[in-house]
Design a protein around this motif. Structure first.
Motif, PDB file in Angstrom:
ATOM      1  N   ILE A  94       1.109  -1.806  -0.093  1.00  0.00           N
ATOM      2  CA  ILE A  94      -0.074  -0.139   0.243  1.00  0.00           C
ATOM      3  C   ILE A  94       1.049   1.180  -0.010  1.00  0.00           C
ATOM      4  N   ASP A  95       2.042   1.073   0.645  1.00  0.00           N
ATOM      5  CA  ASP A  95       2.608   2.687   1.345  1.00  0.00           C
ATOM      6  C   ASP A  95       3.774   2.478  -0.539  1.00  0.00           C
ATOM      7  N   SER A  96       3.229   1.195  -1.299  1.00  0.00           N
ATOM      8  CA  SER A  96       4.600   1.602  -2.385  1.00  0.00           C
ATOM      9  C   SER A  96       3.749   2.102  -3.396  1.00  0.00           C
ATOM     10  N   ARG A  97       2.288   2.492  -3.274  1.00  0.00           N
ATOM     11  CA  ARG A  97       1.908   3.196  -4.693  1.00  0.00           C
ATOM     12  C   ARG A  97       1.656   4.428  -4.788  1.00  0.00           C
ATOM     13  N   GLN A  98       1.264   4.758  -5.432  1.00  0.00           N
ATOM     14  CA  GLN A  98       1.083   6.254  -6.077  1.00  0.00           C
ATOM     15  C   GLN A  98       0.562   6.513  -6.947  1.00  0.00           C
ATOM     16  N   LEU A  99      -1.196   7.217  -6.378  1.00  0.00           N
ATOM     17  CA  LEU A  99      -2.834   7.286  -6.870  1.00  0.00           C
ATOM     18  C   LEU A  99      -2.314   8.755  -8.437  1.00  0.00           C
ATOM     19  N   LYS A 100      -3.411   7.337  -9.195  1.00  0.00           N
ATOM     20  CA  LYS A 100      -3.711   8.477 -10.141  1.00  0.00           C
ATOM     21  C   LYS A 100      -4.928   9.190 -10.126  1.00  0.00           C
ATOM     22  N   THR A 101      -5.767   8.572  -9.296  1.00  0.00           N
ATOM     23  CA  THR A 101      -7.081   9.655  -9.389  1.00  0.00           C
ATOM     24  C   THR A 101      -7.157  10.546  -7.861  1.00  0.00           C
ATOM     25  N   THR A 102      -8.289  10.817  -7.474  1.00  0.00           N
ATOM     26  CA  THR A 102      -8.642  11.931  -6.895  1.00  0.00           C
ATOM     27  C   THR A 102      -9.110  10.846  -5.102  1.00  0.00           C
ATOM     28  N   LYS A 103      -8.743  10.867  -4.302  1.00  0.00           N
ATOM     29  CA  LYS A 103      -8.824   9.859  -3.611  1.00  0.00           C
ATOM     30  C   LYS A 103     -10.361  10.285  -3.107  1.00  0.00           C
ATOM     31  N   SER A 104     -10.806  10.890  -2.934  1.00  0.00           N
ATOM     32  CA  SER A 104     -11.985  11.079  -2.635  1.00  0.00           C
ATOM     33  C   SER A 104     -13.253  10.385  -3.178  1.00  0.00           C
ATOM     34  N   ASP A 105     -13.035   9.796  -4.689  1.00  0.00           N
ATOM     35  CA  ASP A 105     -13.615   9.444  -5.983  1.00  0.00           C
ATOM     36  C   ASP A 105     -13.369   7.492  -4.951  1.00  0.00           C
ATOM     37  N   LEU A 106     -11.659   7.392  -4.972  1.00  0.00           N
ATOM     38  CA  LEU A 106     -11.470   5.918  -4.859  1.00  0.00           C
ATOM     39  C   LEU A 106     -12.487   5.627  -3.560  1.00  0.00           C
ATOM     40  N   ASN A 107     -12.228   6.612  -2.446  1.00  0.00           N
ATOM     41  CA  ASN A 107     -12.893   6.180  -1.447  1.00  0.00           C
ATOM     42  C   ASN A 107     -14.700   5.229  -1.467  1.00  0.00           C
ATOM     43  N   GLU A 108     -15.129   7.331  -1.887  1.00  0.00           N
ATOM     44  CA  GLU A 108     -16.619   6.279  -2.569  1.00  0.00           C
ATOM     45  C   GLU A 108     -16.616   4.926  -3.334  1.00  0.00           C
ATOM     46  N   ARG A 109     -15.852   4.493  -3.846  1.00  0.00           N
ATOM     47  CA  ARG A 109     -16.682   3.635  -4.203  1.00  0.00           C
ATOM     48  C   ARG A 109     -15.591   2.033  -4.007  1.00  0.00           C
ATOM     49  N   SER A 110     -14.272   2.923  -3.597  1.00  0.00           N
ATOM     50  CA  SER A 110     -14.197   1.746  -2.713  1.00  0.00           C
ATOM     51  C   SER A 110     -15.335   0.967  -1.212  1.00  0.00           C
ATOM     52  N   TYR A 111     -15.923   1.749  -0.423  1.00  0.00           N
ATOM     53  CA  TYR A 111     -17.178   1.785   0.410  1.00  0.00           C
ATOM     54  C   TYR A 111     -17.902   1.579  -0.387  1.00  0.00           C
ATOM     55  N   LYS A 112     -18.659   1.687  -1.601  1.00  0.00           N
ATOM     56  CA  LYS A 112     -19.323   0.552  -2.358  1.00  0.00           C
ATOM     57  C   LYS A 112     -19.094  -0.775  -2.463  1.00  0.00           C
ATOM     58  N   ASP A 113     -17.525  -0.749  -2.707  1.00  0.00           N
ATOM     59  CA  ASP A 113     -16.919  -2.469  -3.173  1.00  0.00           C
ATOM     60  C   ASP A 113     -17.176  -2.781  -1.606  1.00  0.00           C
ATOM     61  N   HIS A 114     -17.160  -2.818  -0.768  1.00  0.00           N
ATOM     62  CA  HIS A 114     -16.887  -3.115   1.067  1.00  0.00           C
ATOM     63  C   HIS A 114     -18.465  -3.569   1.064  1.00  0.00           C
ATOM     64  N   VAL A 115     -19.350  -2.871   1.463  1.00  0.00           N
ATOM     65  CA  VAL A 115     -20.857  -2.956   1.198  1.00  0.00           C
ATOM     66  C   VAL A 115     -21.509  -4.271   0.269  1.00  0.00           C
ATOM     67  N   ALA A 116     -20.640  -4.135  -0.863  1.00  0.00           N
ATOM     68  CA  ALA A 116     -20.742  -5.233  -2.192  1.00  0.00           C
ATOM     69  C   ALA A 116     -20.200  -7.056  -0.815  1.00  0.00           C
ATOM     70  N   ILE A 117     -19.415  -6.368  -0.945  1.00  0.00           N
ATOM     71  CA  ILE A 117     -18.458  -7.573  -0.543  1.00  0.00           C
ATOM     72  C   ILE A 117     -19.432  -8.355   1.352  1.00  0.00           C
ATOM     73  N   PHE A 118     -19.357  -7.430   2.146  1.00  0.00           N
ATOM     74  CA  PHE A 118     -20.226  -7.696   3.453  1.00  0.00           C
ATOM     75  C   PHE A 118     -21.547  -8.048   2.978  1.00  0.00           C
ATOM     76  N   GLU A 119     -22.753  -7.810   2.078  1.00  0.00           N
ATOM     77  CA  GLU A 119     -23.697  -7.895   2.009  1.00  0.00           C
ATOM     78  C   GLU A 119     -23.767  -9.745   1.745  1.00  0.00           C
ATOM     79  N   CYS A 120     -22.338  -9.664   0.730  1.00  0.00           N
ATOM     80  CA  CYS A 120     -22.577 -11.290   0.145  1.00  0.00           C
ATOM     81  C   CYS A 120     -22.338 -12.429   1.214  1.00  0.00           C
ATOM     82  N   ILE A 121     -20.979 -11.698   2.109  1.00  0.00           N
ATOM     83  CA  ILE A 121     -20.727 -12.313   3.209  1.00  0.00           C
ATOM     84  C   ILE A 121     -21.914 -12.754   4.947  1.00  0.00           C
ATOM     85  N   LYS A 122     -22.863 -11.525   4.317  1.00  0.00           N
ATOM     86  CA  LYS A 122     -23.962 -12.342   5.678  1.00  0.00           C
ATOM     87  C   LYS A 122     -24.763 -13.129   4.946  1.00  0.00           C
TER      88      LYS A 122
END
Length: 235
Positions: free
Chosen positions: A182-210
Protein backbone atom coordinates in the motif's frame (compact mmCIF):
# COMPACT_ATOMS: atom_id res chain seq x y z
CA UNK A 1 37.19 -28.69 -15.97
CA UNK A 2 39.05 -25.73 -14.52
CA UNK A 3 37.45 -23.03 -12.39
CA UNK A 4 38.80 -19.51 -12.17
CA UNK A 5 38.29 -17.94 -8.76
CA UNK A 6 37.90 -14.19 -9.17
CA UNK A 7 38.05 -13.50 -5.46
CA UNK A 8 38.97 -15.49 -2.39
CA UNK A 9 36.19 -17.25 -0.49
CA UNK A 10 35.32 -15.24 2.58
CA UNK A 11 35.74 -16.91 5.93
CA UNK A 12 32.59 -17.29 7.95
CA UNK A 13 32.21 -14.64 10.63
CA UNK A 14 32.66 -15.80 14.20
CA UNK A 15 29.18 -14.52 15.01
CA UNK A 16 27.71 -16.70 12.26
CA UNK A 17 29.38 -19.77 13.73
CA UNK A 18 27.99 -18.97 17.17
CA UNK A 19 24.55 -18.28 15.68
CA UNK A 20 24.48 -21.61 13.82
CA UNK A 21 25.62 -23.60 16.84
CA UNK A 22 23.05 -22.02 19.16
CA UNK A 23 20.29 -22.37 16.56
CA UNK A 24 21.09 -26.07 16.18
CA UNK A 25 20.95 -26.56 19.95
CA UNK A 26 17.59 -24.78 20.13
CA UNK A 27 16.02 -26.66 17.22
CA UNK A 28 17.24 -30.02 18.55
CA UNK A 29 15.74 -29.25 21.96
CA UNK A 30 19.03 -29.07 23.86
CA UNK A 31 17.86 -25.65 25.02
CA UNK A 32 14.08 -25.69 25.54
CA UNK A 33 11.59 -22.92 24.90
CA UNK A 34 11.50 -20.62 27.92
CA UNK A 35 15.00 -21.55 29.06
CA UNK A 36 17.51 -18.78 29.67
CA UNK A 37 20.70 -18.91 27.65
CA UNK A 38 24.03 -18.73 29.50
CA UNK A 39 25.27 -15.22 30.26
CA UNK A 40 27.24 -13.34 27.59
CA UNK A 41 30.39 -13.95 29.61
CA UNK A 42 29.74 -17.71 29.73
CA UNK A 43 28.96 -17.79 26.01
CA UNK A 44 32.18 -15.91 25.28
CA UNK A 45 34.13 -18.51 27.23
CA UNK A 46 32.29 -21.45 25.67
CA UNK A 47 32.83 -20.29 22.08
CA UNK A 48 36.15 -18.52 22.59
CA UNK A 49 34.95 -15.30 20.98
CA UNK A 50 34.48 -11.69 22.04
CA UNK A 51 31.34 -9.92 23.23
CA UNK A 52 30.53 -8.31 19.82
CA UNK A 53 30.36 -11.76 18.17
CA UNK A 54 28.01 -13.04 20.88
CA UNK A 55 25.76 -10.03 20.62
CA UNK A 56 25.63 -10.21 16.82
CA UNK A 57 24.72 -13.89 17.04
CA UNK A 58 21.96 -13.27 19.58
CA UNK A 59 20.55 -10.40 17.50
CA UNK A 60 20.40 -12.68 14.46
CA UNK A 61 18.58 -15.35 16.48
CA UNK A 62 16.15 -12.72 17.79
CA UNK A 63 15.30 -11.69 14.21
CA UNK A 64 14.43 -15.32 13.51
CA UNK A 65 12.16 -15.36 16.55
CA UNK A 66 14.26 -18.01 18.30
CA UNK A 67 15.26 -15.89 21.30
CA UNK A 68 13.94 -12.86 23.13
CA UNK A 69 16.44 -10.25 24.30
CA UNK A 70 15.31 -8.15 27.28
CA UNK A 71 17.30 -5.36 28.87
CA UNK A 72 18.65 -6.37 32.27
CA UNK A 73 17.55 -9.99 31.87
CA UNK A 74 19.03 -13.17 30.45
CA UNK A 75 18.18 -13.93 26.84
CA UNK A 76 15.50 -16.62 26.65
CA UNK A 77 14.55 -19.15 23.99
CA UNK A 78 11.21 -18.45 22.30
CA UNK A 79 9.15 -19.98 19.53
CA UNK A 80 8.93 -18.17 16.17
CA UNK A 81 5.55 -16.53 15.59
CA UNK A 82 3.77 -15.81 12.33
CA UNK A 83 4.94 -12.21 12.61
CA UNK A 84 8.61 -13.16 12.85
CA UNK A 85 8.29 -15.48 9.86
CA UNK A 86 6.80 -12.70 7.74
CA UNK A 87 9.32 -10.19 9.06
CA UNK A 88 12.15 -12.36 7.73
CA UNK A 89 10.63 -12.00 4.25
CA UNK A 90 10.17 -8.23 4.41
CA UNK A 91 13.58 -7.23 3.08
CA UNK A 92 13.37 -9.54 0.08
CA UNK A 93 9.79 -8.49 -0.63
CA UNK A 94 10.59 -4.79 -0.68
CA UNK A 95 13.49 -5.47 -3.05
CA UNK A 96 11.13 -7.42 -5.29
CA UNK A 97 8.61 -4.56 -5.28
CA UNK A 98 11.20 -2.29 -6.87
CA UNK A 99 11.60 -4.62 -9.85
CA UNK A 100 9.56 -4.30 -13.08
CA UNK A 101 6.00 -5.56 -12.50
CA UNK A 102 6.80 -6.13 -8.82
CA UNK A 103 3.72 -4.26 -7.61
CA UNK A 104 1.55 -6.03 -10.17
CA UNK A 105 2.71 -9.43 -8.92
CA UNK A 106 2.02 -8.53 -5.31
CA UNK A 107 -1.48 -7.30 -6.17
CA UNK A 108 -2.07 -10.61 -7.90
CA UNK A 109 -0.92 -12.35 -4.72
CA UNK A 110 -3.35 -10.22 -2.72
CA UNK A 111 -6.17 -11.10 -5.11
CA UNK A 112 -5.57 -14.84 -4.77
CA UNK A 113 -5.14 -14.55 -1.00
CA UNK A 114 -8.20 -12.41 -0.30
CA UNK A 115 -10.33 -14.42 -2.72
CA UNK A 116 -9.86 -17.46 -0.51
CA UNK A 117 -10.57 -15.40 2.60
CA UNK A 118 -13.91 -13.96 1.40
CA UNK A 119 -15.03 -17.36 0.16
CA UNK A 120 -14.26 -18.84 3.56
CA UNK A 121 -15.98 -15.93 5.32
CA UNK A 122 -19.14 -16.27 3.24
CA UNK A 123 -19.33 -19.96 4.08
CA UNK A 124 -18.15 -20.04 7.70
CA UNK A 125 -18.46 -16.60 9.36
CA UNK A 126 -20.35 -16.71 12.65
CA UNK A 127 -22.98 -14.16 13.66
CA UNK A 128 -20.44 -12.57 15.98
CA UNK A 129 -17.85 -12.29 13.19
CA UNK A 130 -20.42 -10.82 10.80
CA UNK A 131 -21.32 -8.28 13.48
CA UNK A 132 -17.64 -7.33 13.83
CA UNK A 133 -17.37 -6.94 10.06
CA UNK A 134 -20.50 -4.79 10.02
CA UNK A 135 -18.97 -2.51 12.67
CA UNK A 136 -15.80 -2.22 10.58
CA UNK A 137 -17.95 -1.30 7.56
CA UNK A 138 -19.75 1.37 9.56
CA UNK A 139 -16.44 2.97 10.56
CA UNK A 140 -15.40 2.83 6.90
CA UNK A 141 -18.58 4.65 5.91
CA UNK A 142 -17.97 7.48 8.37
CA UNK A 143 -14.43 8.03 7.06
CA UNK A 144 -15.12 8.43 3.32
CA UNK A 145 -14.37 12.17 3.43
CA UNK A 146 -11.23 11.76 5.54
CA UNK A 147 -8.44 10.20 3.50
CA UNK A 148 -6.15 9.19 6.36
CA UNK A 149 -8.99 7.77 8.43
CA UNK A 150 -10.49 6.01 5.43
CA UNK A 151 -7.20 4.24 4.74
CA UNK A 152 -7.13 2.93 8.31
CA UNK A 153 -10.75 1.75 8.24
CA UNK A 154 -10.25 0.23 4.79
CA UNK A 155 -7.32 -1.83 6.06
CA UNK A 156 -9.31 -2.80 9.16
CA UNK A 157 -12.27 -4.02 7.08
CA UNK A 158 -10.01 -6.41 5.18
CA UNK A 159 -8.21 -7.35 8.41
CA UNK A 160 -11.48 -8.49 9.98
CA UNK A 161 -12.10 -10.74 6.96
CA UNK A 162 -8.59 -12.14 7.33
CA UNK A 163 -9.27 -12.90 11.00
CA UNK A 164 -12.37 -15.03 10.37
CA UNK A 165 -10.54 -18.37 9.76
CA UNK A 166 -8.73 -17.90 13.10
CA UNK A 167 -5.31 -18.53 11.56
CA UNK A 168 -2.63 -16.10 12.84
CA UNK A 169 -0.54 -16.63 9.71
CA UNK A 170 -3.35 -15.16 7.60
CA UNK A 171 -3.38 -12.03 9.75
CA UNK A 172 0.41 -11.76 9.48
CA UNK A 173 0.25 -12.08 5.70
CA UNK A 174 -2.50 -9.47 5.55
CA UNK A 175 -0.41 -7.03 7.58
CA UNK A 176 2.64 -7.78 5.47
CA UNK A 177 0.78 -7.02 2.26
CA UNK A 178 -0.37 -3.73 3.80
CA UNK A 179 3.20 -2.84 4.77
CA UNK A 180 4.78 -4.00 1.52
CA UNK A 181 2.28 -2.82 -1.08
CA UNK A 182 0.00 0.00 0.00
CA UNK A 183 2.71 2.51 0.86
CA UNK A 184 4.49 1.73 -2.43
CA UNK A 185 1.61 2.95 -4.59
CA UNK A 186 1.18 6.27 -6.36
CA UNK A 187 -2.42 7.29 -6.98
CA UNK A 188 -3.62 8.36 -10.44
CA UNK A 189 -7.08 9.58 -9.47
CA UNK A 190 -8.50 11.68 -6.63
CA UNK A 191 -8.75 9.95 -3.27
CA UNK A 192 -12.37 10.99 -2.71
CA UNK A 193 -13.47 9.12 -5.85
CA UNK A 194 -11.50 6.05 -4.82
CA UNK A 195 -12.84 6.17 -1.26
CA UNK A 196 -16.46 6.32 -2.39
CA UNK A 197 -16.07 3.44 -4.83
CA UNK A 198 -14.09 1.35 -2.34
CA UNK A 199 -16.75 1.81 0.32
CA UNK A 200 -19.50 0.69 -2.09
CA UNK A 201 -17.40 -2.37 -2.94
CA UNK A 202 -17.02 -3.13 0.77
CA UNK A 203 -20.80 -2.95 1.19
CA UNK A 204 -21.31 -5.42 -1.65
CA UNK A 205 -18.69 -7.79 -0.23
CA UNK A 206 -20.24 -7.57 3.24
CA UNK A 207 -23.77 -8.27 1.98
CA UNK A 208 -22.57 -11.39 0.17
CA UNK A 209 -20.72 -12.65 3.24
CA UNK A 210 -23.80 -11.99 5.38
CA UNK A 211 -26.04 -13.94 2.95
CA UNK A 212 -23.53 -16.75 2.58
CA UNK A 213 -23.10 -16.01 -1.12
CA UNK A 214 -19.64 -17.47 -1.76
CA UNK A 215 -19.46 -16.77 -5.49
CA UNK A 216 -20.88 -13.27 -5.11
CA UNK A 217 -18.38 -12.37 -2.38
CA UNK A 218 -15.51 -13.61 -4.53
CA UNK A 219 -16.75 -11.73 -7.59
CA UNK A 220 -17.15 -8.41 -5.77
CA UNK A 221 -13.77 -8.80 -4.06
CA UNK A 222 -12.08 -9.53 -7.39
CA UNK A 223 -13.71 -6.52 -9.06
CA UNK A 224 -12.76 -4.35 -6.09
CA UNK A 225 -9.08 -5.29 -6.20
CA UNK A 226 -8.95 -4.89 -10.00
CA UNK A 227 -10.50 -1.44 -9.75
CA UNK A 228 -8.20 -0.30 -6.96
CA UNK A 229 -5.13 -1.58 -8.80
CA UNK A 230 -6.15 0.35 -11.94
CA UNK A 231 -6.22 3.60 -9.94
CA UNK A 232 -2.50 3.43 -9.20
CA UNK A 233 0.64 3.76 -11.27
CA UNK A 234 2.45 0.45 -11.58
CA UNK A 235 5.84 1.74 -12.63
Amino acid sequence: MSITIKRPVERKKLSQTVEEELELMIRQGEIAEGDALPSERDLMAAFGVGRPSIRDALSALARKGLVKISSGERTRVTRPSADTIISELSGMSKDFLSQPNGLKYFDQLRKFFESSLVRYAAEHATEEQIKELEEALELNSKAVENDNQFKKTDINFHRVIASIPGNPIFLAIHQALVDWVIDSRQLKTTKSDLNERSYKDHVAIFECIKKGDVEGADKHLSNHIDYVFDQYYTE
